[in-house]
Design a protein around this motif. Structure first.
Motif, PDB file in Angstrom:
ATOM      1  N   LYS A  14      -5.106  22.891  -0.757  1.00 56.23           N
ATOM      2  CA  LYS A  14      -6.173  22.122  -0.097  1.00 56.23           C
ATOM      3  C   LYS A  14      -5.569  21.066   0.836  1.00 56.23           C
ATOM      4  N   PRO A  15      -6.137  20.909   2.032  1.00 54.98           N
ATOM      5  CA  PRO A  15      -5.646  19.872   2.940  1.00 54.98           C
ATOM      6  C   PRO A  15      -5.849  18.481   2.356  1.00 54.98           C
ATOM      7  N   VAL A  16      -4.953  17.577   2.695  1.00 61.98           N
ATOM      8  CA  VAL A  16      -4.984  16.226   2.153  1.00 61.98           C
ATOM      9  C   VAL A  16      -5.021  15.203   3.282  1.00 61.98           C
ATOM     10  N   VAL A  17      -5.846  14.186   3.112  1.00 61.79           N
ATOM     11  CA  VAL A  17      -5.848  13.011   3.988  1.00 61.79           C
ATOM     12  C   VAL A  17      -5.501  11.824   3.104  1.00 61.79           C
ATOM     13  N   TYR A  18      -4.445  11.095   3.468  1.00 57.15           N
ATOM     14  CA  TYR A  18      -4.007   9.954   2.660  1.00 57.15           C
ATOM     15  C   TYR A  18      -4.705   8.687   3.137  1.00 57.15           C
ATOM     16  N   LEU A  19      -5.447   8.051   2.238  1.00 54.17           N
ATOM     17  CA  LEU A  19      -6.163   6.810   2.538  1.00 54.17           C
ATOM     18  C   LEU A  19      -5.399   5.657   1.900  1.00 54.17           C
ATOM     19  N   LEU A  20      -4.833   4.791   2.736  1.00 57.60           N
ATOM     20  CA  LEU A  20      -4.001   3.697   2.252  1.00 57.60           C
ATOM     21  C   LEU A  20      -4.835   2.424   2.152  1.00 57.60           C
ATOM     22  N   ARG A  60      -3.666  -7.191  10.332  1.00 56.02           N
ATOM     23  CA  ARG A  60      -2.418  -7.361  11.081  1.00 56.02           C
ATOM     24  C   ARG A  60      -1.612  -6.062  11.194  1.00 56.02           C
ATOM     25  N   LYS A  61      -2.194  -4.976  10.663  1.00 61.95           N
ATOM     26  CA  LYS A  61      -1.613  -3.632  10.782  1.00 61.95           C
ATOM     27  C   LYS A  61      -0.181  -3.577  10.252  1.00 61.95           C
ATOM     28  N   SER A  62       0.009  -4.160   9.091  1.00 63.29           N
ATOM     29  CA  SER A  62       1.356  -4.194   8.520  1.00 63.29           C
ATOM     30  C   SER A  62       1.285  -4.278   7.000  1.00 63.29           C
ATOM     31  N   ASN A  63       2.240  -3.606   6.342  1.00 66.50           N
ATOM     32  CA  ASN A  63       2.337  -3.650   4.883  1.00 66.50           C
ATOM     33  C   ASN A  63       3.747  -3.216   4.498  1.00 66.50           C
ATOM     34  N   LYS A  64       4.311  -3.855   3.486  1.00 67.66           N
ATOM     35  CA  LYS A  64       5.711  -3.599   3.130  1.00 67.66           C
ATOM     36  C   LYS A  64       5.975  -2.168   2.639  1.00 67.66           C
ATOM     37  N   TYR A  65       4.897  -1.460   2.227  1.00 68.46           N
ATOM     38  CA  TYR A  65       5.078  -0.103   1.714  1.00 68.46           C
ATOM     39  C   TYR A  65       4.910   0.982   2.786  1.00 68.46           C
ATOM     40  N   LEU A  66       4.392   0.625   3.949  1.00 67.70           N
ATOM     41  CA  LEU A  66       4.009   1.625   4.943  1.00 67.70           C
ATOM     42  C   LEU A  66       5.150   2.559   5.337  1.00 67.70           C
ATOM     43  N   GLY A  67       6.317   2.004   5.619  1.00 66.54           N
ATOM     44  CA  GLY A  67       7.453   2.816   6.058  1.00 66.54           C
ATOM     45  C   GLY A  67       7.837   3.867   5.035  1.00 66.54           C
ATOM     46  N   LYS A  68       7.888   3.476   3.766  1.00 67.22           N
ATOM     47  CA  LYS A  68       8.260   4.430   2.715  1.00 67.22           C
ATOM     48  C   LYS A  68       7.201   5.519   2.543  1.00 67.22           C
ATOM     49  N   ALA A  94       7.418   8.014   5.412  1.00 61.99           N
ATOM     50  CA  ALA A  94       8.585   8.875   5.208  1.00 61.99           C
ATOM     51  C   ALA A  94       8.289   9.957   4.162  1.00 61.99           C
ATOM     52  N   TRP A  95       7.595   9.566   3.079  1.00 59.41           N
ATOM     53  CA  TRP A  95       7.258  10.540   2.026  1.00 59.41           C
ATOM     54  C   TRP A  95       6.296  11.589   2.570  1.00 59.41           C
ATOM     55  N   VAL A  96       5.281  11.155   3.288  1.00 64.39           N
ATOM     56  CA  VAL A  96       4.285  12.084   3.835  1.00 64.39           C
ATOM     57  C   VAL A  96       4.934  13.046   4.829  1.00 64.39           C
ATOM     58  N   LYS A  97       5.831  12.541   5.657  1.00 59.52           N
ATOM     59  CA  LYS A  97       6.517  13.394   6.627  1.00 59.52           C
ATOM     60  C   LYS A  97       7.313  14.484   5.928  1.00 59.52           C
ATOM     61  N   LYS A  98       7.883  14.159   4.785  1.00 64.24           N
ATOM     62  CA  LYS A  98       8.675  15.113   4.009  1.00 64.24           C
ATOM     63  C   LYS A  98       7.793  16.132   3.301  1.00 64.24           C
ATOM     64  N   HIS A  99       6.506  15.792   3.108  1.00 61.22           N
ATOM     65  CA  HIS A  99       5.607  16.651   2.335  1.00 61.22           C
ATOM     66  C   HIS A  99       4.425  17.139   3.189  1.00 61.22           C
ATOM     67  N   GLY A 100       4.703  17.677   4.363  1.00 58.37           N
ATOM     68  CA  GLY A 100       3.663  18.358   5.137  1.00 58.37           C
ATOM     69  C   GLY A 100       3.045  17.580   6.272  1.00 58.37           C
ATOM     70  N   GLU A 101       3.369  16.288   6.395  1.00 56.41           N
ATOM     71  CA  GLU A 101       2.866  15.471   7.508  1.00 56.41           C
ATOM     72  C   GLU A 101       1.346  15.484   7.642  1.00 56.41           C
ATOM     73  N   SER A 102       0.653  15.289   6.547  1.00 57.13           N
ATOM     74  CA  SER A 102      -0.811  15.167   6.579  1.00 57.13           C
ATOM     75  C   SER A 102      -1.198  13.809   7.168  1.00 57.13           C
ATOM     76  N   PRO A 103      -2.456  13.662   7.626  1.00 61.19           N
ATOM     77  CA  PRO A 103      -2.881  12.397   8.230  1.00 61.19           C
ATOM     78  C   PRO A 103      -2.851  11.232   7.252  1.00 61.19           C
ATOM     79  N   VAL A 104      -2.522  10.063   7.780  1.00 62.38           N
ATOM     80  CA  VAL A 104      -2.486   8.826   7.012  1.00 62.38           C
ATOM     81  C   VAL A 104      -3.441   7.834   7.671  1.00 62.38           C
ATOM     82  N   ILE A 105      -4.391   7.295   6.901  1.00 64.35           N
ATOM     83  CA  ILE A 105      -5.368   6.350   7.451  1.00 64.35           C
ATOM     84  C   ILE A 105      -5.318   5.038   6.662  1.00 64.35           C
ATOM     85  N   PRO A 106      -4.772   3.981   7.260  1.00 60.67           N
ATOM     86  CA  PRO A 106      -4.823   2.671   6.614  1.00 60.67           C
ATOM     87  C   PRO A 106      -6.250   2.112   6.694  1.00 60.67           C
ATOM     88  N   TYR A 107      -6.666   1.418   5.654  1.00 59.63           N
ATOM     89  CA  TYR A 107      -7.989   0.775   5.638  1.00 59.63           C
ATOM     90  C   TYR A 107      -7.984  -0.282   4.551  1.00 59.63           C
TER      91      TYR A 107
END
Length: 390
Positions: free
Chosen positions: A221-227, A236-244, A247-260
């Motif tokens: 099933k397709p996944v959309v990651y909601l942060l 301020r469009k910033s969070n200390k966990y965003l980079g990691k 990187a994890w999402v890119k390694k696991h299929g590059e599904s969309p990531v939506i911060p909110y």
């Protein structure tokens, strides 16, 4: 030989490949995540409901609601035709019980969680990035991502191994090519899952996908990651966990990531003028983006049927033919398909009316193999034979 991961295969020209999954006219998305990530709060902001939130409110029975899918084209067509009835397409959202390590083994609400995921077309994986004085703040968003990933694959592997055993017994007793072919596909899937790779992250041949779609595997099933982050971090469009996480999402299929921010979205919903509030705060609402990206990940598009009685928005898979599209309206219409009169949305808007569009030759008569495009306005012509009385 197992299929390649998507990133290992270059894009190729030619016809589009078959797509995993089989959603109907109503898209079904499931909200999943660990406890206290803000899953139920996200469900509330997407559906405008008020289900209980917070630790201790997980339930064996998921919350389910339907919400209209925003589409400015639909709004414009309603404005143009002023129909008696307006029928937008709907998104069905399910708030699924929280996952935890060993859910695939039935611990906690594990079996209920995993069975409810089988009933949806796609997954919103809610990840906590915020701290809260009322919660345990010793959390690791990347570990949470890995937990959900591992549990879906573990459950799929259980199901596939069981099916392989069944098919090996069947093939041994009564050898059939179709059964052997299905067994071969299941063995390829098993190899992928044993490497802890999701089914959705591999390229599959059309014949493989026909088999895979019979099983509706969780990791397909397709996944959309909601942060879900704090209001301050979201603005301020910033969070200390965003980079990691990226990187994890890119390694696991590059599904969309939506911060909110669920907290910020609650403030937006309570505002008298949502647009002015967002403008003053310097941050947009992410709700419509969540819905639209869910559609995009499932390769879904819209076509419209219009008239003074009703303007209706229909959902189909990308690359659907006109003959298959009419079956979404009614299955009997597919059998009696004659042709489809199509006007492109932009042509209709530029001409100002359906009559003017036809006058300018913008209406096209298309056959059964025409690939419906997103935004098409279609009038189907069919000949449905009446059933003879016995």
């Amino acid at each position: 030989m197992p299929p390649k991961k998507k990133e290992d295969k270059k894009k190729e020209d030619g016809p589009k490949r078959a797509i995993l999954g089989r959603p109907g006219n109503t898209l079904r998305m499931g909200l999943v995540g660990l406890p206290t990530v803000g899953k139920s709060a996200t469900f509330n902001l997407l559906t405008n409901l008020n289900v209980p939130t917070g630790f201790g409110h997980s339930s064996m029975s998921p919350n389910v609601a339907q919400v209209p899918v925003p589409d400015q084209r639909f709004d414009k067509l309603c404005e143009m035709y002023k129909p008696k009835k307006r029928t937008p397409t709907a998104l069905c959202i399910t708030d699924i019980a929280g996952v935890a390590p060993s859910s695939s083994e039935g611990k906690g609400l594990g079996n209920a969680f995993l069975s409810h995921i089988q009933g949806v077309d796609g997954i919103y994986n809610v990840i906590r990035l915020f701290e809260d004085p009322g919660l345990d703040n010793d959390f690791d968003p990347v570990a949470d991502l890995q937990t959900v990933h591992d549990e879906l694959i573990a459950k799929d592997l259980q199901a596939v191994l069981s099916k392989i055993e069944d098919f090996e017994r069947i093939v041994k007793k009564t050898p059939e090519k179709s059964k052997q072919d299905e067994l071969d596909v299941l063995k390829k899937v098993c190899e992928v899952l044993k490497k802890n790779i999701s089914v959705k992250d591999c390229e599959w041949a059309p014949n493989d996908i026909e088999v895979l779609n019979r099983y509706q595997l969780l990791s397909a099933k397709p996944v959309v990651y909601l942060l879900n982050m704090s209001t301050e971090d979201y603005k301020r469009k910033s969070n200390k966990y965003l980079g990691k996480i990226v990187a994890w999402v890119k390694k696991h299929g590059e599904s969309p990531v939506i911060p909110y921010s669920a907290v910020y979205e609650e403030m937006v919903q309570k505002a008298e003028n949502k647009e002015e509030f967002c403008k003053a705060e310097g941050a947009p609402s992410a709700v419509n983006k969540m819905i639209k990206v869910g559609y995009k990940e499932l390769k879904l598009i819209h076509f419209f049927t219009v008239g003074p009685d009703e303007v209706k928005c229909w959902t189909i898979r990308d690359s659907t033919t006109a003959k298959k599209a009419v079956a979404v309206i009614h299955t009997d219409m597919e059998k009696g398909f004659i042709c489809a009169d199509v006007i492109k949305y932009n042509d209709l808007i530029e001409c100002g009316s359906e009559q003017e569009a036809k006058k300018q030759g913008k209406e096209m008569q298309m056959g059964k193999d025409y690939i419906v495009e997103d935004g098409d306005i279609i009038e189907f012509k069919v000949n449905v034979a009446k059933k003879k009385k016995k």
